[in-house]
Design an enzyme around this catalytic site. Structure first.
Site, PDB file in Angstrom:
ATOM      1  N   HIS A 101      -6.961  26.311  13.687  1.00  0.00           N
ATOM      2  CA  HIS A 101      -8.277  26.407  14.307  1.00  0.00           C
ATOM      3  C   HIS A 101      -8.492  25.289  15.342  1.00  0.00           C
ATOM      4  CE1 HIS A 101     -10.258  29.073  10.979  1.00  0.00           C
ATOM      5  NE2 HIS A 101      -9.329  29.694  11.676  1.00  0.00           N
ATOM      6  N   GLU A 103     -10.794  23.125  15.700  1.00  0.00           N
ATOM      7  CA  GLU A 103     -11.196  21.806  15.176  1.00  0.00           C
ATOM      8  C   GLU A 103      -9.966  21.016  14.743  1.00  0.00           C
ATOM      9  OE1 GLU A 103     -12.349  24.832  14.397  1.00  0.00           O
ATOM     10  OE2 GLU A 103     -14.393  24.770  13.606  1.00  0.00           O
ATOM     11  N   CYS A 127     -15.302  26.558   9.754  1.00  0.00           N
ATOM     12  CA  CYS A 127     -15.015  27.157   8.449  1.00  0.00           C
ATOM     13  C   CYS A 127     -14.816  26.050   7.408  1.00  0.00           C
ATOM     14  CB  CYS A 127     -13.781  28.050   8.544  1.00  0.00           C
ATOM     15  SG  CYS A 127     -12.230  27.143   8.676  1.00  0.00           S
ATOM     16  N   CYS A 130     -11.862  23.695   8.087  1.00  0.00           N
ATOM     17  CA  CYS A 130     -12.144  22.736   9.159  1.00  0.00           C
ATOM     18  C   CYS A 130     -13.187  21.714   8.711  1.00  0.00           C
ATOM     19  CB  CYS A 130     -12.596  23.464  10.420  1.00  0.00           C
ATOM     20  SG  CYS A 130     -11.254  24.396  11.176  1.00  0.00           S
TER      21      CYS A 130
HETATM   22 ZN   LIG Z   1     -11.742  26.572  10.783  1.00  0.00          ZN
END
Ligand SMILES: [Zn+2]
Length: 206
Positions: A101, A103, A127, A130
């Protein structure tokens, strides 16, 4: 907010649309938060994910960008050989077990010793995975734009973790609907002869 305030911003050096004299500073410049969120969105354009392009931008307490990332497959892993599907009979044939992801990539890409005390600007609410990374990295503030997966267990878990870690998260409400990058705004992209002693590229014909 009225419609006029949700205007488009063309990032340019041209005189301000407010009509003020050019001896005054521009009025239509990007605010810090707009700038950092726009950097996150620009970074997202690097993503090869066909269904979701997410960018993140980590900013120090001195308003310096210390990390940028977007969602993509891990370094060295051929993204033509890994799946990009959102659903499949076998989870191993979806992107989820593989993709990093935004992040995570922004944190791992940091150009400072650490990101303690920083703010992360991210297009989508982080999420739970993250959220763990954000907490462990010492990031102290989350600014997100969309929360479209609010009701999923991952986002619920994320909020629980961020709340327990006392990391505030706030939604960014853009004043303008769109920011346009116009490569012509600085002038013609074709180099011309200059009287000031430059060596113009167009004259380099041998
Ligand atoms: Zn994430």
């Amino acid at each position: 907010m009225n419609v006029e305030e949700k205007s488009t911003c063309a990032v340019s050096n041209s005189p301000d649309s407010s009509g003020g004299p050019e001896t005054m500073k521009r009025q239509n410049y990007l605010e810090w938060s707009e700038y950092f969120m726009a950097v996150a969105f620009l970074s997202a354009q690097r993503s090869k994910d066909p269904s979701s392009q997410v960018g993140a931008c980590i900013v120090s307490q001195e308003n310096k960008i210390v990390g940028i990332g977007y969602n993509g497959m891990p370094n060295g892993c051929d993204d033509d050989l890994l799946p990009w599907a959102r659903s499949a009979d076998d989870r191993l044939d979806t992107k989820y077990p593989y993709v990093c992801h935004a992040e995570m990539n922004a944190i791992m890409n940091k150009n400072s010793a650490d990101v303690k005390g920083c703010t992360i600007y991210v297009a989508l609410f982080p999420c739970n995975e993250c959220a763990k990374l954000i907490i462990q990295s010492g990031i102290k503030d989350v600014v997100y734009l969309s929360d479209k997966y609010h009701c999923t267990p991952e986002m619920e878990a994320s909020r629980r973790l961020l709340d327990l870690a006392r990391i505030p998260y706030r939604q960014f409400h853009p004043k303008r609907k769109m920011i346009v990058i116009d490569f012509d705004s600085i002038g013609p992209s074709v180099e011309r002869e200059c009287n000031g002693g430059c060596t113009p590229a167009l004259n380099d014909k041998h």
